[in-house]
Write an enzyme that holds these catalytic residues in place. Structure first.
Site, PDB file in Angstrom:
ATOM      1  N   ASP A 176      -5.266  -3.457   4.405  1.00 35.68           N
ATOM      2  CA  ASP A 176      -5.862  -3.091   5.713  1.00 35.68           C
ATOM      3  C   ASP A 176      -7.351  -2.966   5.820  1.00 35.68           C
ATOM      4  OD1 ASP A 176      -6.007  -1.033   3.800  1.00 35.68           O
ATOM      5  OD2 ASP A 176      -4.721   0.346   5.014  1.00 35.68           O
ATOM      6  N   ASP A 228      -9.846  -6.379   1.742  1.00 40.42           N
ATOM      7  CA  ASP A 228      -8.580  -6.982   1.231  1.00 40.42           C
ATOM      8  C   ASP A 228      -8.363  -8.435   1.544  1.00 40.42           C
ATOM      9  OD1 ASP A 228      -7.951  -4.641   0.401  1.00 40.42           O
ATOM     10  OD2 ASP A 228      -6.784  -3.753   1.958  1.00 40.42           O
ATOM     11  N   ASP A 250       0.984  -1.426   0.035  1.00 44.22           N
ATOM     12  CA  ASP A 250      -0.239  -0.076  -0.011  1.00 44.22           C
ATOM     13  C   ASP A 250       0.887   1.261  -0.003  1.00 44.22           C
ATOM     14  OD1 ASP A 250      -2.401  -1.174   0.321  1.00 44.22           O
ATOM     15  OD2 ASP A 250      -2.768  -0.895   2.499  1.00 44.22           O
TER      16      ASP A 250
HETATM   17  P1  ATP Z   1      -3.612   3.226   0.050  1.00 44.07           P
HETATM   18  O1  ATP Z   1      -4.336   2.214  -0.968  1.00 44.07           O
HETATM   19  O2  ATP Z   1      -2.088   3.263  -0.574  1.00 44.07           O
HETATM   20  O3  ATP Z   1      -3.765   2.991   1.244  1.00 44.07           O
HETATM   21  P2  ATP Z   1      -5.544   5.154  -0.262  1.00 44.07           P
HETATM   22  O4  ATP Z   1      -5.764   5.472   1.298  1.00 44.07           O
HETATM   23  O5  ATP Z   1      -5.502   6.647  -1.113  1.00 44.07           O
HETATM   24  O6  ATP Z   1      -4.124   4.552  -0.467  1.00 44.07           O
HETATM   25  P3  ATP Z   1      -8.170   4.201  -0.357  1.00 44.07           P
HETATM   26  O7  ATP Z   1      -8.115   4.032   1.235  1.00 44.07           O
HETATM   27  O8  ATP Z   1      -8.824   2.832  -1.205  1.00 44.07           O
HETATM   28  O9  ATP Z   1      -6.765   4.264  -0.509  1.00 44.07           O
HETATM   29  O10 ATP Z   1      -8.788   5.518  -0.727  1.00 44.07           O
HETATM   30  C1  ATP Z   1      -9.126   5.849  -2.067  1.00 44.07           C
HETATM   31  C2  ATP Z   1      -9.480   7.309  -2.251  1.00 44.07           C
HETATM   32  O11 ATP Z   1     -10.533   7.638  -1.752  1.00 44.07           O
HETATM   33  C3  ATP Z   1      -8.523   8.196  -1.765  1.00 44.07           C
HETATM   34  O12 ATP Z   1      -7.170   8.366  -2.730  1.00 44.07           O
HETATM   35  C4  ATP Z   1      -9.152   9.442  -1.418  1.00 44.07           C
HETATM   36  O13 ATP Z   1      -9.403  10.188  -2.595  1.00 44.07           O
HETATM   37  C5  ATP Z   1     -10.565   8.940  -1.251  1.00 44.07           C
HETATM   38  N1  ATP Z   1     -10.627   8.793   0.328  1.00 44.07           N
HETATM   39  C6  ATP Z   1      -9.640   8.301   1.403  1.00 44.07           C
HETATM   40  N2  ATP Z   1     -10.135   8.288   2.459  1.00 44.07           N
HETATM   41  C7  ATP Z   1     -11.440   9.035   2.409  1.00 44.07           C
HETATM   42  C8  ATP Z   1     -12.342   9.431   3.655  1.00 44.07           C
HETATM   43  N3  ATP Z   1     -12.282   9.119   4.658  1.00 44.07           N
HETATM   44  N4  ATP Z   1     -13.441  10.069   2.943  1.00 44.07           N
HETATM   45  C9  ATP Z   1     -13.498  10.282   1.560  1.00 44.07           C
HETATM   46  N5  ATP Z   1     -12.610   9.924   0.698  1.00 44.07           N
HETATM   47  C10 ATP Z   1     -11.627   9.127   1.184  1.00 44.07           C
END
Ligand code: ATP
Length: 922
Positions: free
Chosen positions: A645, A649, A331
């Site tokens: 996480d 997943d 990630d």
């Molecule tokens: P990784 O997969 O590397 O942990 P990430 O946190 O960006 O990265 P996701 O948690 O799948 O991956 O989030 C995808 C997208 O959703 C993010 O890039 C962001 O634009 C949006 N996002 C993340 N957290 C939130 C939230 N709490 N509320 C709204 N949108 C969110």
């Protein structure tokens, strides 16, 4: 209050449940009552899961092919009335069983204890306040909040749901998640259909809910059937299975040779008794008695070393598999980066703003870039920051002058940014009460909340999420004056890409007006069309230590790939900052190529097989696509470690050879599916675990290469004696003495050998590669032959010079042991010359050798030992010879190692030469 068991809670309506449990749906239980109930009902802990009984586990230790031989040898010696021999051989069997039993118990306990350090947390409302605590502290009547990714912490009567779905397969066998509701149902409804009860230990797969605890600990449904869920950890590893197969082959060989010994000897006219004893000696000599214990102990040391480096092993085979990992898929957020978010830029229709200050402290100015509206006069900016505050489940708190986030760091950063513009989180939340929410999920990538608006005639929905999820749904926007104006979604995308290219994580904000009667919102509200408010871009700096960890991985031939839910450009920028450019193998310079989730959807399986090799960064990937990526990599023969996480997943983590879950931010679901959990969520800890895994395997190989020549030498010695018709140079009892003492005092010390400096400069070991390469088998045969020649000739010379049989045998045994001691130093490295390792770098080994020397002196000179083992003192001249043989053996093995190094480096040079020629002709 009625007792928590015996009541059909599913049949009662919610108010009845509150009344009976004397609790309040909004305020929960008062503190005094919690303490009282805790005394009455005890902790909310599962009764210990019962595996097979200790006796059964002990008896199972005898169920091994090589132990059968030892048991048979006991019977034979009993039958021959050699009671001492019988007792000692049986003693060894028992000792082996005891060691095996203790080791197995300890390993299982250690794994369990490590797993227990990750306790389930529960969100509870008590005394009107929401708090997070250990699920063990729950009592009946507690009001608990659950959401996707959580494990249900106790049996709950569900009183509020928001698309709540729960996986109850462990309890009911139903593999699909079931939806939950709040309505009372018929008393007779079977367990699996009680839709208003969420059972303890079930996993929340989506949505949110609130429930009242109606059963804790043993009074939960799982508590009642806990015996059905076997707690037995699988302690078999690929290596132990390989050894088991090897044991079967060895068993067959030993049986044939023992039978041959008997037949040849008897045909030649030797006595049956002598030949039986020879067969027994051959059998016990050829069995590597110390091997099983050495393996479990070395693995256990590996588990402990990994735990010290913040990687908790949940499944023992992972220790070994880690060593052969060829690709790590990681990630981005929190693993490669700090997960310390700070909003740096806000773009609205009214202008662009730089946000000063770092961390979560609400200190710093928001400054308009030239040509932008004033902070105070841009109504769009206020709305954008407001959306960030309201579509938000997290909070900030100041502890000892430090500002910390309770919840999601992305959301924490939004609270800080709003505070810098004078918007207070608590005041705003009071003013705009929240009526409903669509929680954030990686699949739809946004979060929305419904609030009572400023006027009574309308309500407002605030949405925040990934730009791709929001922008296409916006046709209009709020400008600086607060008016609605037309908008091209492409403008937002272009703006966002500019921010993302600088490595900023970009979130889009929007809102929608709905009628004043609206009580619930669903995805339709977003589909219908939104009014755009602005973008906020935050930095999340890469972790310092990750850069060197990635470099180490590349040097070790391990590819690193970033698989993230974030934007392609943000991902590429961060990838470049941590050194993940080129093909993920070496620094090729420039921005890495990125494959997005959308592109992945269009790629055929065949093309993916190729693409997955060449691409380093995968962005906007959904959890389902993670599974596909793991499979594609495995299809190319890779051993894949994959981090995860989120609640979705699980399948990818299970499919990966090493599923790695995050200890801090990971959901229970992810941790459950994983083979390993990182207590610090840090990529560098995966690299450390790979290094430890390699170390463990290296040390195990060293032990095997050290121990097998002894068995080969002993077997051959007896075989040669029988075939030549000479008195046995060693007796069964003496053979056992050699095997047991040297395995424990000498061989086992190799488990403490420090990792070799070039461990992470070697390519990964092939996952199907046998433990012993041709080179190592050659070495085992060589040393076996040296042992045979040395001990046999020493025995013969001693006899010829008129020594007693006892003395000659003692000489032969000491020859064996001393050569083994010298060979032990050879084995400290399989390739590097011994003197390069430093004599004192493994002190345990020196202690073992010292104790062995003392024991061997007693064996040779103490009258009691002489009587027990039929030995006799030997003279200085003999020691001189023995020492000469041992030194010669040591030198021969070092020369053999040197020759192999020559062969290997010549091969490498030729390969490089060919490669260079090839590229020159190209
Ligand atoms: P990784 O997969 O590397 O942990 P990430 O946190 O960006 O990265 P996701 O948690 O799948 O991956 O989030 C995808 C997208 O959703 C993010 O890039 C962001 O634009 C949006 N996002 C993340 N957290 C939130 C939230 N709490 N509320 C709204 N949108 C969110």
């Amino acid at each position: 209050m009625s007792s928590s068991n015996g009541t059909s809670w599913h049949q009662l309506d919610a108010d009845d449940v509150y009344a009976r449990l004397e609790t309040d749906p909004d305020r929960g239980l008062p503190p005094g009552e919690v303490a009282r109930r805790r005394d009455e009902y005890g902790p909310n802990a599962m009764p210990e899961r019962r595996g097979p009984s200790a006796l059964v586990r002990f008896l199972l230790q005898f169920h091994q092919p090589l132990i059968y031989i030892l048991l048979a040898a006991t019977l034979v010696t009993l039958f021959l009335q050699e009671y001492l021999d019988a007792a000692v051989i049986f003693g060894v069997v028992i000792l082996n069983a005891v060691i095996g039993f203790l080791q197995e118990t300890r390993a299982a306990q250690a794994l369990e204890a490590l797993a227990k350090t990750m306790t389930t947390q529960a969100n509870v409302v008590r005394d009107g306040k929401r708090e997070q605590l250990d699920s063990e502290d729950l009592v009946p009547g507690d009001v608990v909040l659950i959401q996707s990714g959580d494990r249900v912490p106790a049996d709950l009567r569900v009183v509020h749901v928001r698309e709540l779905q729960v996986d109850e397969s462990a309890l009911t066998g139903e593999s699909l998640p079931v939806g939950k509701s709040t309505e009372p149902i018929d008393a007779e409804t079977p367990l699996a259909e009680r839709t208003n009860i969420a059972y303890s230990s079930a996993l929340v797969t989506s949505g949110q809910g609130k429930g009242v605890v109606v059963g804790t600990g043993e009074e939960t449904e799982v508590g009642r059937i806990s015996e059905m869920i076997s707690g037995a950890e699988d302690l078999a590893t690929p290596l132990t299975r390989q050894i088991a197969r090897f044991s079967h082959i060895l068993l067959a060989i030993i049986l044939v040779l023992a039978a041959a010994t008997l037949v040849v000897g008897v045909l030649r006219g030797e006595s049956w008794i002598d030949m039986f004893m020879a067969a027994v000696a051959l059998s016990v000599g050829a069995i590597p008695e110390g091997l099983p214990a050495a393996i479990t102990i070395t693995l256990a040391i590996g588990v402990a070393r990994m735990a010290r480096r913040r990687a908790i092993i949940r499944k023992l085979p992972a220790v070994e598999t880690l060593g052969s990992t060829t690709v790590i898929c990681s990630d981005k957020t929190g693993t490669l980066t700090e997960n310390q978010m700070t909003v740096q830029q806000v773009h609205t229709r009214g202008g662009r703003y730089e946000v000063r200050g770092g961390g979560y402290a609400p200190e710093g100015e928001i400054e308009p870039v030239e040509g932008s509206a004033d902070v105070a006069s841009d109504k769009g900016l206020r709305e954008c920051l407001l959306a960030g505050l309201l579509a938000n489940d997290s909070a900030l708190e100041s502890k000892d002058g430090q500002w910390l986030v309770r919840g999601d760091p992305t959301e924490g950063a939004l609270i800080t940014a709003a505070a810098k513009a004078g918007l207070s989180h608590s005041e705003v939340r009071q003013e705009y009460s929240r009526i409903d929410v669509i929680p954030f999920e990686s699949d739809h990538k946004y979060m929305a909340t419904l609030h009572a608006g400023e006027s009574d005639s309308s309500r407002v929905v605030y949405v925040k999420g990934a730009v791709e999820a929001i922008a296409p749904r916006c046709r209009e926007a709020i400008n600086a004056a607060g008016e609605v104006e037309a908008l091209e979604p492409d403008d937002i995308q272009a703006d966002a890409e500019e921010m993302a290219a600088r490595g900023l994580r970009v979130l889009a904000f929007a809102r929608a007006e709905v009628s004043s009667e609206t009580e619930h919102i669903d995805h339709e509200i977003v589909e219908k069309g939104l009014t755009f408010l602005g973008l906020q871009g935050m930095i999340d700096p890469p972790r310092e230590e990750v850069i060197s960890a990635i470099r180490e991985c590349h040097a070790a031939g391990v590819q690193v790939k970033m698989i993230t839910g974030d934007h392609a450009l943000t991902a590429a920028a961060i990838a470049e900052q941590v050194g993940l450019d080129g093909k993920g193998r070496e620094n090729a310079g420039g921005l890495p190529e990125v494959l997005t989730g959308r592109q992945l959807e269009e790629v055929s399986d065949d093309d993916l097989t190729r693409a997955v090799e060449d691409t380093t960064v995968f962005a906007r990937v959904s959890p389902k696509q993670k599974l596909r990526l793991v499979r594609a990599l495995q299809g190319n023969g890779h051993v894949v470690a994959m981090t995860g996480d989120g609640v979705n997943d699980g399948p990818a983590l299970k499919q990966a050879n090493i599923g790695v879950a995050m200890g801090i931010t990971g959901t229970e679901v992810a941790q459950e599916a994983a083979d390993m959990v990182l207590t610090d969520d840090n990529f560098a800890s995966i690299e450390a675990a790979v290094e430890e895994g390699r170390g463990v395997f290296d040390n195990l190989t060293k032990f095997i290469v050290w121990t097998l020549p002894t068995n080969l030498g002993e077997g051959l010695l007896i075989l040669v004696a029988v075939f030549l018709g000479i008195t046995l140079p060693v007796l069964p009892l003496q053979v056992l003495w050699i095997n047991m003492t040297t395995a424990v005092l000498l061989g086992l010390m190799l488990a403490f050998e420090p990792k070799e400096p070039d461990l992470m400069r070697r390519p990964p070991r092939g996952s199907h590669q046998a433990i012993l390469t041709r080179e190592l088998i050659g070495r085992i045969v060589l040393v076996g032959a040296i042992l045979l020649i040395a001990s046999f000739s020493m025995f013969q010379v001693a006899l010829a010079s008129g020594e007693s049989l006892e003395t000659a045998r003692t000489v032969a045994i000491n020859t064996f042991v001393l050569i083994e001691i010298f060979y032990l130093f050879n084995c400290r490295s399989l390739t590097v010359p011994m003197f390069r390792l430093g004599l004192f770098s493994n002190r345990w080994l020196l202690v073992g050798v010292a104790v062995m020397v003392v024991l061997q002196s007693l064996f040779t000179y103490a009258p009691l030992m002489n009587r027990l083992f039929a030995t006799a003192p030997i003279g200085l001249r003999e020691w001189g010879w023995i020492l000469s043989f041992s030194v010669a053996a040591f030198v021969i093995v070092e020369i053999e190692k040197w020759l192999w190094r020559m062969v290997v480096s010549r091969k490498k040079r030729t390969a490089e030469g060919d490669g260079a020629q090839l590229s020159a002709t190209n």
